[in-house]
Write a protein that holds these residues in place. Sequence first.
Motif, short mmCIF file in Angstrom:
data_model
loop_
_atom_site.label_atom_id
_atom_site.label_comp_id
_atom_site.label_asym_id
_atom_site.label_seq_id
_atom_site.Cartn_x
_atom_site.Cartn_y
_atom_site.Cartn_z
N LEU A 134 0.85 -1.19 0.00
CA LEU A 134 0.00 0.00 0.00
C LEU A 134 0.88 1.23 0.00
O LEU A 134 1.89 1.27 0.72
CB LEU A 134 -0.84 0.06 1.29
N PRO A 135 0.52 2.24 -0.75
CA PRO A 135 1.29 3.49 -0.66
C PRO A 135 1.01 4.14 0.69
O PRO A 135 -0.03 3.91 1.30
CB PRO A 135 0.73 4.33 -1.81
N PRO A 136 1.93 4.96 1.17
CA PRO A 136 1.67 5.64 2.44
C PRO A 136 0.40 6.47 2.33
O PRO A 136 0.19 7.18 1.34
CB PRO A 136 2.89 6.54 2.63
N PRO A 137 -0.48 6.37 3.32
CA PRO A 137 -1.74 7.12 3.25
C PRO A 137 -1.51 8.59 3.57
O PRO A 137 -0.48 8.98 4.11
CB PRO A 137 -2.59 6.46 4.34
N GLY A 138 -2.52 9.39 3.24
CA GLY A 138 -2.48 10.78 3.64
C GLY A 138 -2.57 10.87 5.16
O GLY A 138 -2.90 9.89 5.83
N ARG A 139 -2.26 12.01 5.67
CA ARG A 139 -2.31 12.23 7.12
C ARG A 139 -3.23 13.40 7.43
O ARG A 139 -3.33 14.35 6.65
CB ARG A 139 -0.92 12.53 7.67
N THR A 140 -3.88 13.30 8.57
CA THR A 140 -4.70 14.42 9.03
C THR A 140 -3.78 15.48 9.62
O THR A 140 -2.57 15.26 9.78
CB THR A 140 -5.69 13.95 10.11
N ALA A 141 -4.35 16.61 9.98
CA ALA A 141 -3.57 17.69 10.58
C ALA A 141 -2.90 17.23 11.88
O ALA A 141 -1.82 17.69 12.23
CB ALA A 141 -4.45 18.90 10.84
N SER A 142 -3.55 16.27 12.56
CA SER A 142 -2.97 15.75 13.81
C SER A 142 -2.01 14.59 13.58
O SER A 142 -1.49 14.02 14.53
CB SER A 142 -4.08 15.33 14.78
N GLY A 143 -1.78 14.22 12.32
CA GLY A 143 -0.81 13.18 11.99
C GLY A 143 -1.36 11.78 11.90
O GLY A 143 -0.62 10.83 11.67
N GLN A 144 -2.66 11.61 12.05
CA GLN A 144 -3.25 10.27 11.94
C GLN A 144 -3.38 9.87 10.49
O GLN A 144 -3.60 10.72 9.61
CB GLN A 144 -4.63 10.25 12.61
N ARG A 145 -3.25 8.56 10.24
CA ARG A 145 -3.45 8.06 8.88
C ARG A 145 -4.89 8.32 8.46
O ARG A 145 -5.82 8.16 9.24
CB ARG A 145 -3.18 6.56 8.84
N ASP A 146 -5.05 8.67 7.19
CA ASP A 146 -6.37 8.95 6.66
C ASP A 146 -6.52 8.19 5.34
O ASP A 146 -5.86 8.50 4.35
CB ASP A 146 -6.53 10.46 6.43
N TYR A 147 -7.39 7.17 5.33
CA TYR A 147 -7.55 6.28 4.18
C TYR A 147 -8.75 6.68 3.34
O TYR A 147 -9.81 7.03 3.87
CB TYR A 147 -7.69 4.83 4.65
N ARG A 148 -8.59 6.58 2.03
CA ARG A 148 -9.65 6.87 1.08
C ARG A 148 -10.28 5.56 0.62
O ARG A 148 -9.70 4.50 0.79
CB ARG A 148 -9.08 7.63 -0.12
#
Length: 157
Positions: A26-40
Amino acid sequence: MRIGEAAAAAGCTPRALRLYEQRGLLPPPGRTASGQRDYRPTEVARLRVIRELLGSGFTIEDLRSCADRLHLLTQDPPPRCGAADAPEGSGSGVVGRRLAILDAEIDRLTRLREDLARRAFGDRVAFGDRAGADPPPYEPVPVTHRSPAAPPAPANP
């Protein structure tokens, strides 16, 4: 969605999801402003494909060798891996290797089964079912299971 939600949607654990990321599936997921992984949703679809392929007998290493093409299997309908018109290097080598490994394992298990049947029932049984004959019936050994910590059964008065 967060890692727990994505993992649940794909039928795996957050730990497995992190492993797939570390191994390059899996490619690295995006991150939220607080640094949590955010999956689409596209990443969850890819996770489902990975889980399905692992359940079909592929290994993580098999999938790593074609990780750059896993997204193709999220298409509807997905392309056939062994299609005659598949471009060179399209992953059919991974499928062919896995099939060869499975065939070798089936051969090994067949020999193991025949050896066990020969030892248990004699030569005529080991190969009899190949000729269409039913193996002779055998009596299973009755086994009773009782936990060592279980109290003895009460006596009938």
